[in-house]
Design a protein around this motif. Structure first.
Motif, PDB file in Angstrom:
ATOM      1  N   THR A  40      -6.010  50.968 -10.429  1.00  0.00           N
ATOM      2  CA  THR A  40      -4.780  51.603 -10.916  1.00  0.00           C
ATOM      3  C   THR A  40      -3.962  52.170  -9.756  1.00  0.00           C
ATOM      4  N   LEU A  41      -4.626  52.867  -8.841  1.00  0.00           N
ATOM      5  CA  LEU A  41      -3.926  53.454  -7.696  1.00  0.00           C
ATOM      6  C   LEU A  41      -3.349  52.387  -6.783  1.00  0.00           C
ATOM      7  N   LEU A  42      -4.117  51.309  -6.575  1.00  0.00           N
ATOM      8  CA  LEU A  42      -3.656  50.232  -5.702  1.00  0.00           C
ATOM      9  C   LEU A  42      -2.396  49.579  -6.263  1.00  0.00           C
ATOM     10  N   ILE A  43      -2.417  49.276  -7.560  1.00  0.00           N
ATOM     11  CA  ILE A  43      -1.254  48.650  -8.188  1.00  0.00           C
ATOM     12  C   ILE A  43      -0.072  49.617  -8.220  1.00  0.00           C
ATOM     13  N   ALA A  44      -0.363  50.904  -8.431  1.00  0.00           N
ATOM     14  CA  ALA A  44       0.711  51.897  -8.539  1.00  0.00           C
ATOM     15  C   ALA A  44       1.469  52.067  -7.227  1.00  0.00           C
ATOM     16  N   VAL A  45       0.772  51.965  -6.095  1.00  0.00           N
ATOM     17  CA  VAL A  45       1.444  52.193  -4.804  1.00  0.00           C
ATOM     18  C   VAL A  45       2.189  50.957  -4.314  1.00  0.00           C
ATOM     19  N   LEU A  46       1.912  49.801  -4.903  1.00  0.00           N
ATOM     20  CA  LEU A  46       2.635  48.603  -4.502  1.00  0.00           C
ATOM     21  C   LEU A  46       4.094  48.709  -4.960  1.00  0.00           C
ATOM     22  N   PRO A  47       5.038  48.281  -4.138  1.00  0.00           N
ATOM     23  CA  PRO A  47       6.458  48.361  -4.547  1.00  0.00           C
ATOM     24  C   PRO A  47       6.721  47.462  -5.750  1.00  0.00           C
ATOM     25  N   SER A  48       7.496  47.980  -6.711  1.00  0.00           N
ATOM     26  CA  SER A  48       7.806  47.199  -7.907  1.00  0.00           C
ATOM     27  C   SER A  48       8.852  46.132  -7.621  1.00  0.00           C
ATOM     28  N   GLU A  49       9.613  46.305  -6.529  1.00  0.00           N
ATOM     29  CA  GLU A  49      10.622  45.322  -6.142  1.00  0.00           C
ATOM     30  C   GLU A  49      10.628  45.205  -4.629  1.00  0.00           C
ATOM     31  N   ARG A  50      10.610  43.993  -4.153  1.00  0.00           N
ATOM     32  CA  ARG A  50      10.611  43.774  -2.711  1.00  0.00           C
ATOM     33  C   ARG A  50      11.902  44.281  -2.077  1.00  0.00           C
ATOM     34  N   THR A  51      11.749  44.921  -0.934  1.00  0.00           N
ATOM     35  CA  THR A  51      12.937  45.344  -0.197  1.00  0.00           C
ATOM     36  C   THR A  51      13.539  44.120   0.498  1.00  0.00           C
ATOM     37  N   VAL A  52      14.835  44.152   0.659  1.00  0.00           N
ATOM     38  CA  VAL A  52      15.550  43.042   1.292  1.00  0.00           C
ATOM     39  C   VAL A  52      16.180  43.546   2.568  1.00  0.00           C
ATOM     40  N   LYS A  53      15.937  42.861   3.664  1.00  0.00           N
ATOM     41  CA  LYS A  53      16.531  43.218   4.945  1.00  0.00           C
ATOM     42  C   LYS A  53      17.761  42.342   5.192  1.00  0.00           C
ATOM     43  N   ALA A  54      18.749  42.905   5.862  1.00  0.00           N
ATOM     44  CA  ALA A  54      19.985  42.177   6.114  1.00  0.00           C
ATOM     45  C   ALA A  54      19.728  40.868   6.856  1.00  0.00           C
ATOM     46  N   ALA A  55      18.793  40.899   7.813  1.00  0.00           N
ATOM     47  CA  ALA A  55      18.511  39.704   8.608  1.00  0.00           C
ATOM     48  C   ALA A  55      17.928  38.579   7.758  1.00  0.00           C
ATOM     49  N   ALA A  56      17.269  38.945   6.655  1.00  0.00           N
ATOM     50  CA  ALA A  56      16.623  37.932   5.808  1.00  0.00           C
ATOM     51  C   ALA A  56      17.618  37.195   4.925  1.00  0.00           C
ATOM     52  N   LEU A  57      18.818  37.736   4.742  1.00  0.00           N
ATOM     53  CA  LEU A  57      19.797  37.105   3.863  1.00  0.00           C
ATOM     54  C   LEU A  57      20.195  35.718   4.369  1.00  0.00           C
ATOM     55  N   LEU A  75      21.588  37.619  -5.882  1.00  0.00           N
ATOM     56  CA  LEU A  75      20.698  38.704  -6.307  1.00  0.00           C
ATOM     57  C   LEU A  75      20.123  39.438  -5.106  1.00  0.00           C
ATOM     58  N   GLN A  76      19.703  38.709  -4.069  1.00  0.00           N
ATOM     59  CA  GLN A  76      19.146  39.358  -2.882  1.00  0.00           C
ATOM     60  C   GLN A  76      20.203  40.209  -2.180  1.00  0.00           C
ATOM     61  N   THR A  77      21.433  39.724  -2.165  1.00  0.00           N
ATOM     62  CA  THR A  77      22.528  40.511  -1.576  1.00  0.00           C
ATOM     63  C   THR A  77      22.768  41.768  -2.389  1.00  0.00           C
ATOM     64  N   GLU A  78      22.703  41.634  -3.711  1.00  0.00           N
ATOM     65  CA  GLU A  78      22.901  42.794  -4.584  1.00  0.00           C
ATOM     66  C   GLU A  78      21.814  43.839  -4.358  1.00  0.00           C
ATOM     67  N   ILE A  79      20.569  43.387  -4.231  1.00  0.00           N
ATOM     68  CA  ILE A  79      19.456  44.318  -3.984  1.00  0.00           C
ATOM     69  C   ILE A  79      19.642  45.014  -2.640  1.00  0.00           C
ATOM     70  N   TRP A  80      20.066  44.253  -1.639  1.00  0.00           N
ATOM     71  CA  TRP A  80      20.293  44.865  -0.323  1.00  0.00           C
ATOM     72  C   TRP A  80      21.432  45.879  -0.391  1.00  0.00           C
ATOM     73  N   LEU A  81      22.522  45.530  -1.075  1.00  0.00           N
ATOM     74  CA  LEU A  81      23.644  46.453  -1.205  1.00  0.00           C
ATOM     75  C   LEU A  81      23.221  47.754  -1.883  1.00  0.00           C
ATOM     76  N   GLU A  82      22.391  47.645  -2.916  1.00  0.00           N
ATOM     77  CA  GLU A  82      21.928  48.839  -3.622  1.00  0.00           C
ATOM     78  C   GLU A  82      21.192  49.783  -2.677  1.00  0.00           C
ATOM     79  N   SER A  83      20.447  49.223  -1.740  1.00  0.00           N
ATOM     80  CA  SER A  83      19.685  50.056  -0.799  1.00  0.00           C
ATOM     81  C   SER A  83      20.593  50.744   0.226  1.00  0.00           C
ATOM     82  N   GLN A  84      21.847  50.329   0.309  1.00  0.00           N
ATOM     83  CA  GLN A  84      22.789  50.913   1.276  1.00  0.00           C
ATOM     84  C   GLN A  84      23.669  52.000   0.677  1.00  0.00           C
ATOM     85  N   ARG A  85      23.594  52.214  -0.628  1.00  0.00           N
ATOM     86  CA  ARG A  85      24.515  53.117  -1.319  1.00  0.00           C
ATOM     87  C   ARG A  85      24.562  54.515  -0.703  1.00  0.00           C
TER      88      ARG A  85
END
Length: 239
Positions: free
Chosen positions: A80-97, A107-117
């Motif tokens: 339970t703890l192992l699954i709980a600490v795993l990120p529910s959504e992968r982070t997206v780096k600008a270089a990976a776009l 969608l990946q661009t949208e996720i990256w933009l959200e992280s910049q808000r």
């Protein structure tokens, strides 16, 4: 304009208005996080069930006893703890776009933009919300586009090069200098102007791709009409 063309134009206008009323970037991000939490709960339940089944099967051959029960409980807690600490959504780096598949790029661009808000001023946040809505509309069109077509190359350059460079370039400027004029330009206003241009450019690209789809549909419709007329003529007496 023919009736069929008018119907298509009306449908396109309705779809565009619906898209513009779509959820904001943060709302869709929140929905994705909620979906991720539900997936986590499902994985936790599946892991606990698998551990219990393994314990029952083991108990048929070897009595578990108090120590065995504690081991089973410990395994469930650890999973339970192992699954709980795993990120529910992968982070997206600008270089990976730049390496992202064209179909997944909006969608990946949208996720990256959200992280910049949090690092952007309020007027810029409103613009990335608008960009997020336009990306949602653009996504299904890109799924049918050849990645090597000029339009696809233009979209990729805008989303994976120009947009990230604009945002990261602004973020690299020290906070106290972002609203100070230098050489007749204010970095914060440059960011807002640049995002506004990108927002309009995505809208233009979307309309161009949609126009191509509508023209193709109209051509196919005309072809079917002609074939139907030919079939009808062949079926008439005396033919």
């Amino acid at each position: 304009m023919g009736r069929s063309d008018q119907v298509l134009a009306d449908a396109e206008a309705i779809l565009r208005r619906h898209s513009e009323r779509g959820q904001s970037l943060s709302s869709r991000a929140r929905a994705r996080r909620n979906a991720g939490m539900l997936r986590k709960l499902g994985r936790i339940a599946a892991a606990a069930f698998a551990i219990l089944i393994a314990a029952v099967v083991t108990g048929w051959f070897l009595p578990l006893g108090p120590n065995g029960v504690m081991i089973v409980l410990g395994a469930i807690i650890a999973a339970t703890l192992l699954i709980a600490v795993l990120p529910s959504e992968r982070t997206v780096k600008a270089a990976a776009l730049a390496e992202t598949d064209l179909k997944a790029l909006p969608l990946q661009t949208e996720i990256w933009l959200e992280s910049q808000r949090k690092a952007l001023p309020p007027p810029a946040v409103k613009l990335i919300d608008s960009i997020g809505v336009r990306l949602e509309t653009l996504a299904p069109q890109l799924s049918r586009l050849n990645p090597h077509e000029p339009a696809a190359v233009e979209v990729r350059k805008l989303l994976s090069d120009h947009l990230p460079e604009l945002v990261t370039g602004y973020q690299s400027i020290p906070e106290p200098l972002r609203r100070e004029e230098r050489n007749g330009r204010v970095p914060e206003q440059q960011l807002i102007d640049g995002l506004s241009v990108i927002d309009g450019e995505i809208d233009r690209m979307t309309e161009q791709l949609a126009s191509g789809d509508l023209d193709k549909l109209a051509t196919q419709n005309r072809f079917l009409e002609l074939k139907y007329q030919e079939a009808k003529a062949l079926g008439e007496p005396g033919q």
